[in-house]
Write a protein that holds these residues in place. Structure first.
Motif, short mmCIF file in Angstrom:
data_model
loop_
_atom_site.label_atom_id
_atom_site.label_comp_id
_atom_site.label_asym_id
_atom_site.label_seq_id
_atom_site.Cartn_x
_atom_site.Cartn_y
_atom_site.Cartn_z
N UNK A 50 0.84 -1.21 0.00
CA UNK A 50 0.00 0.00 0.00
C UNK A 50 0.87 1.24 0.00
N UNK A 51 1.92 1.23 0.82
CA UNK A 51 2.82 2.38 0.91
C UNK A 51 3.45 2.66 -0.46
N UNK A 52 3.86 1.62 -1.17
CA UNK A 52 4.49 1.79 -2.48
C UNK A 52 3.49 2.38 -3.48
N UNK A 53 2.23 1.91 -3.40
CA UNK A 53 1.19 2.43 -4.30
C UNK A 53 1.03 3.94 -4.13
N UNK A 54 0.98 4.39 -2.87
CA UNK A 54 0.77 5.82 -2.62
C UNK A 54 2.02 6.64 -2.92
N UNK A 55 3.21 6.06 -2.71
CA UNK A 55 4.44 6.76 -3.09
C UNK A 55 4.45 7.03 -4.60
N UNK A 56 4.08 6.01 -5.37
CA UNK A 56 4.04 6.16 -6.82
C UNK A 56 2.96 7.18 -7.23
N UNK A 57 1.82 7.14 -6.55
CA UNK A 57 0.74 8.07 -6.86
C UNK A 57 1.19 9.51 -6.76
N UNK B 190 -8.78 5.21 -7.82
CA UNK B 190 -8.38 3.87 -8.27
C UNK B 190 -7.38 3.23 -7.31
N UNK B 191 -6.46 4.06 -6.77
CA UNK B 191 -5.45 3.53 -5.85
C UNK B 191 -6.10 3.03 -4.57
N UNK B 192 -7.06 3.79 -4.02
CA UNK B 192 -7.73 3.38 -2.78
C UNK B 192 -8.50 2.08 -3.01
N UNK C 138 -12.85 -2.27 8.49
CA UNK C 138 -12.50 -1.07 9.24
C UNK C 138 -11.00 -0.96 9.46
N UNK C 139 -10.38 -2.10 9.85
CA UNK C 139 -8.92 -2.08 10.05
C UNK C 139 -8.21 -1.82 8.75
N UNK C 140 -8.73 -2.39 7.68
CA UNK C 140 -8.13 -2.16 6.37
C UNK C 140 -8.26 -0.70 5.96
N UNK C 141 -9.44 -0.13 6.19
CA UNK C 141 -9.65 1.28 5.86
C UNK C 141 -8.71 2.17 6.67
N UNK C 142 -8.55 1.86 7.94
CA UNK C 142 -7.68 2.66 8.80
C UNK C 142 -6.23 2.59 8.31
N UNK D 241 -1.65 5.24 5.73
CA UNK D 241 -0.51 5.30 4.80
C UNK D 241 -0.72 6.37 3.72
N UNK D 242 -1.97 6.59 3.31
CA UNK D 242 -2.24 7.65 2.33
C UNK D 242 -1.85 9.01 2.91
#
Length: 920
Positions: free
Chosen positions: A16-23, A40-42, A56-60, A65-66
């Motif tokens: 997830x962290x890599x996805x947002x870094x690239x975004x 799309x990333x979320x 909920x934990x996944x959303x948090x 990380x976003x």
């Protein structure tokens, strides 16, 4: 999830962290493509297989990380940690879930804008955005607990942020913060600094202190302490005082320039003529005399100003009440004037304009009249403040405030407390200027009526809140139930105008008509000594009918020729204090004039952006789905959401667009600041949205019929004549000044030529709807989309392009079911129209049937009902269960069959019809 390798928590977080870094590395976040990439990333993060079972934990984790990745770009040493934030403020589990849901939808639909924080400073950081969002999702007690934890520096920064980035959380935060400061309940701030912060908050809200000046001062300081806050407070006061002195110095020269402007223009024209014609030119004595007459007329208009001087104290009173910016909302002075501009800047532009006859001649008559109106209105308030404060008392006695509401927790809505705060300030102002020998007034003498259609549990909760307000403000709020409103309407024979829906509730028009038709009767009964709705309902019918005749139909005293003066607000409007002073003085000046004065609003744009989206558009352009709740800072007409008027009438139709059912003299109140529309985002609330469409079934059931019906009204009736197809003859512009009371409006409505003209235009519009191949109007497009869209194909394409979880498929299935239902609804609607028209044609000349049917002695109402009942029997349905067809049916009955006119006709029969209209 598909049978894939499920990532451990750490591995999942890393991906997830890599996805947002690239975004955030790919480009500017201010472009529309970025928003779609963010969505799309979320969604992609939610769909990656993981051992984290709880949504909920996944959303948090995703949001943690976003926001961490985003804030690390400009604050690498202090990025935002959502998990730490939630832990610090100890939100309840249910509150955390509501917050996560709200943030996710806000990111999907553009309400949570990252662009506003791309260039973050220590006074506008991400922390304060989160505090605003928290305020919208937690209880009052939780919010107070959060605010109590803040330092002086944080509290001051939050105050600035809330005003600058205004939204529902701003109102809730500032309201609680002000109360805590006044009660000295912020443990981390000294008592003296709490007093200063309370003062700053109050005057920023009034727009007497300059918010931009405060931000500039705060940005110059790394942190804030008591001594710095004292300096800032003094600076803001001196800055406001300097502007007030400038206003005072500018005003007299400006008035003289305006009064002298006809002579200035005449002299300028004479100079141009001499230059063009040369020595042979001879001035026209008639033109000079005309200019002098115009100047004399302007001098007469400004008699009040020239009759005695206005002190600096009067100007200071005016500035401290109305503020030094934020009004007028609309005023063109040869260049764009923004509402947030300071008043002194706008008057300086006016001075430049009236100092230059050549510029003045290029300005439209409407704009010049607007400038004169602004200055004359300011003078009127200066007069009341310095010489005639009892003008405000006169207006208070004449203006009746009333609010319609249904299904809302009033403790969370802004209208009641903001109106009462303004009225309380007005009472204090009047009492401070009342002779010691005269009796002081309280709000108990001036009832405020709330028509509440809420179910019993919520009504009782609202009742307890209203009792608290009555104790705090010493006010008299009369809380009227749905049953009480119906009971009163039956006794005055106006139930037809209140119960406009065949299902439960009054509908939009019925709620408005409660204010127009019932509130004046309640006020008169209250003045006669009745202190409760029970006592009012026990009055003899003849007594109530007499009150209705005088207070609603109008005409028992010179001040009420047009009936009582009403101030109506919707329940979700935050009304500035000064607007109450402005409306009340307008009421004092209105007298018997049958007029309609409106202001402007900023905030949620639900009044102008309502548009149905077909299924393909809904799924492929997610941001458009809630564009109607986007925030606007551009002032727009507030229509009936904040209006001062005489009793009016809405057609007995339950759906929207009721504001335009009767148009009379329209007046824009230039000293009315834009109110703030705080209806919320209206996003779904029940489940974590792992995809942007999840939960939309919650909102579509109500939104689709609401949006299409408004388009239907625009096409078939067009009451405001926005599309040159208005069917209501009494709304012709030539009629706007023709009425002196609602009785005279009613007499026009029941006039036989009026009725025939209305029906002819309606059925002509119906003919165009059923036969035209063009789709120029939104209603035609909407019905065409519902009838012709290939729902199955749209869904197949979408499902191929998106991997969906089981609960997402369930949500999509429910959305499909809703669209298929309204497809069938549109089928019935069109068939009902075609069958009714076929039956009408059979009874008259088929050619131009929409004209010939009017004189064909057809019982139109019976014909429409017979067609409806035939369809119901044939298809084993009830039309009332299909909202679009039901509303279409009601339009045909109320306008096409002239049921509205028949109801009005019965209203005018004795005892009402025997009264001679005042204008006669």
């Amino acid at each position: 999830m598909p049978k894939q390798h499920r990532l451990s928590l750490n591995a999942y977080a890393e991906k997830v962290f890599i996805i947002f870094q690239k975004l955030f590395a790919d480009g500017s976040i201010e472009t529309p493509p970025f928003h779609q990439a963010l969505v799309n990333a979320i969604v992609h993060c939610f769909h990656m297989p993981t051992q984290v079972a709880s949504k909920e934990k996944k959303a948090l984790l995703i949001l943690e990380l976003l926001f961490f990745t985003f804030t690390s770009q400009f604050s690498p040493k202090n990025p935002f940690h959502l998990a730490d934030f939630l832990q610090k403020y100890a939100l309840k589990k249910s509150e955390v879930k509501r917050l996560l849901i709200g943030i996710l939808y806000g990111l999907y639909y553009g309400d949570v804008e990252l662009t506003a924080h791309q260039k973050q400073n220590h006074r506008e950081n991400f922390h304060f955005l989160m505090l605003q969002l928290v305020a919208e999702k937690v209880s009052t007690n939780t919010l107070r607990g959060v605010l109590r934890q803040l330092s002086l520096d944080q509290t001051t920064s939050l105050l600035c942020y809330a005003f600058k980035h205004y939204r529902e959380g701003s109102y809730l935060t500032l309201r609680q913060l002000e109360e805590l400061l006044l009660k000295n309940q912020l443990k981390n701030i000294s008592p003296i600094s709490q007093q200063r912060l309370a003062s700053i908050l109050f005057w920023i809200k009034r727009k007497y202190y300059d918010l931009q000046e405060l931000l500039k001062l705060l940005l110059a300081e790394s942190t804030l302490d008591d001594s710095l806050l004292e300096k800032i407070h003094k600076h803001l006061e001196n800055h406001a005082l300097a502007q007030t002195h400038a206003l005072y110095a500018l005003f007299d020269p400006l008035v003289n320039l305006m009064v002298h402007s006809p002579i200035s223009i005449y002299d300028e024209i004479e100079t141009l003529k001499k230059q063009m014609i040369g020595p042979a030119y001879q001035a026209s004595a008639a033109e000079k005399e005309a200019a002098e007459r115009q100047k004399e007329q302007l001098t007469q208009r400004f008699t009040l100003y020239f009759s005695h001087p206005y002190s600096f104290q009067a100007f200071q009173d005016f500035a401290r009440l109305f503020g030094l910016s934020g009004y007028p909302a609309r005023l063109h002075i040869n260049e764009i004037c923004r509402p947030e501009q300071r008043l002194i800047e706008k008057l300086t532009l006016m001075q430049r304009l009236f100092s230059s006859p050549s510029l003045l001649m290029q300005t439209s008559v409407d704009d010049i009249q607007g400038m004169f109106s602004l200055i004359l209105t300011i003078i009127l308030h200066l007069e009341a403040m310095q010489y005639k404060p009892m003008l405000y008392k006169k207006g208070l006695e004449q203006m009746l405030s009333a609010i319609p509401t249904s299904g809302k927790d009033l403790a969370l809505q802004p209208t009641l407390p903001t109106i009462l705060t303004g009225l309380d300030q007005l009472v204090q102002f009047i009492n401070a200027r009342t002779e010691e020998t005269e009796e002081k007034i309280t709000l108990r003498d001036y009832p405020l009526i709330v028509f509440d259609q809420s179910k019993k549990e919520l009504y009782d909760k609202n009742s307890r809140y209203i009792q608290q307000l009555n104790r705090h403000y010493k006010s008299c709020i009369i809380h009227v139930t749905q049953e009480e409103a119906l009971g009163l309407s039956q006794k005055i024979k106006m139930e037809w105008a209140i119960r406009t829906s065949r299902s439960d509730g009054f509908g939009f028009a019925g709620a408005r008509n409660c204010v127009f038709l019932l509130a004046p009767v309640i006020k008169r009964a209250f003045a006669a000594g009745k202190k409760s709705m029970k006592e009012i309902l026990e009055m003899k019918q003849s007594e109530l009918l007499a009150l209705f005749n005088a207070a609603v139909l109008g005409g028992d005293t010179p001040l009420t020729f047009g009936g009582e003066t009403l101030f109506m607000c919707d329940d979700d409007m935050a009304i500035p204090d000064s607007n109450l002073f402005s409306h009340i003085l307008y009421s004092a000046e209105l007298g018997g004039l049958y007029a309609f004065s409106f202001g402007y609003y900023t905030g949620r744009n639900t009044k102008y952006s309502i548009k149905f989206r077909n299924l393909k558009h809904l799924l492929t352009h997610p941001r458009d789905n809630f564009i109607y709740t986007e925030w606007t800072d551009h002032p727009k007409s507030v229509l009936m959401s904040e209006v001062v008027c005489k009793p009016r009438i809405c057609l007995n139709l339950p759906f929207g667009h009721e504001e335009s059912h009767l148009l009379t003299i329209l007046e824009s109140n230039l000293l009315s600041k834009p109110s703030i529309h705080l209806c919320g985002t209206r996003y779904p609330t029940l489940q974590i949205p792992t995809h942007y469409f999840v939960g939309l079934e919650e909102t579509l059931k109500a939104f689709i019929p609401h949006s299409i019906t408004i388009a239907m009204v625009c096409f078939l009736a067009d009451p405001g004549d926005n599309f040159n197809r208005c069917v209501l003859p009494w709304n012709d512009k030539s009629m706007w000044t023709a009425f002196y009371s609602l009785r005279e409006v009613f007499e026009k409505i029941v006039d036989v030529p009026t009725k025939k003209e209305m029906q002819k235009h309606f059925w002509k519009n119906m003919h165009e709807f059923l036969t035209s191949q063009k789709q120029e109007m939104i209603f035609q497009q909407d019905i065409s989309d519902l009838l012709n869209e290939n729902i199955k194909e749209v869904l197949e394409v979408f499902k191929k392009q998106h991997a969906l979880s089981r609960h997402e498929k369930d949500s999509l299935d429910k959305i499909e079911e809703i669209y298929r239902f309204y497809h069938q609804d549109a089928v019935y609607l069109k068939e009902l129209g075609e069958r009714v028209v076929a039956e009408i044609k059979a009874c008259c000349t088929p050619e131009n049937w929409y004209e010939s049917c009017i004189d064909a002695q057809i019982d139109m109402s019976k014909l429409i009902d017979q067609v409806k009942e035939t369809m119901e029997t044939q298809y084993a349905i009830r039309i009332v269960d299909y909202p679009l067809t039901e509303n279409f049916y009601l339009l045909m009955q109320v306008i096409g069959a002239a049921q509205f006119n028949a109801h009005v006709d019965r209203t005018l029969r004795p005892p009402f019809g025997s009264v001679t209209p005042i204008s006669s």
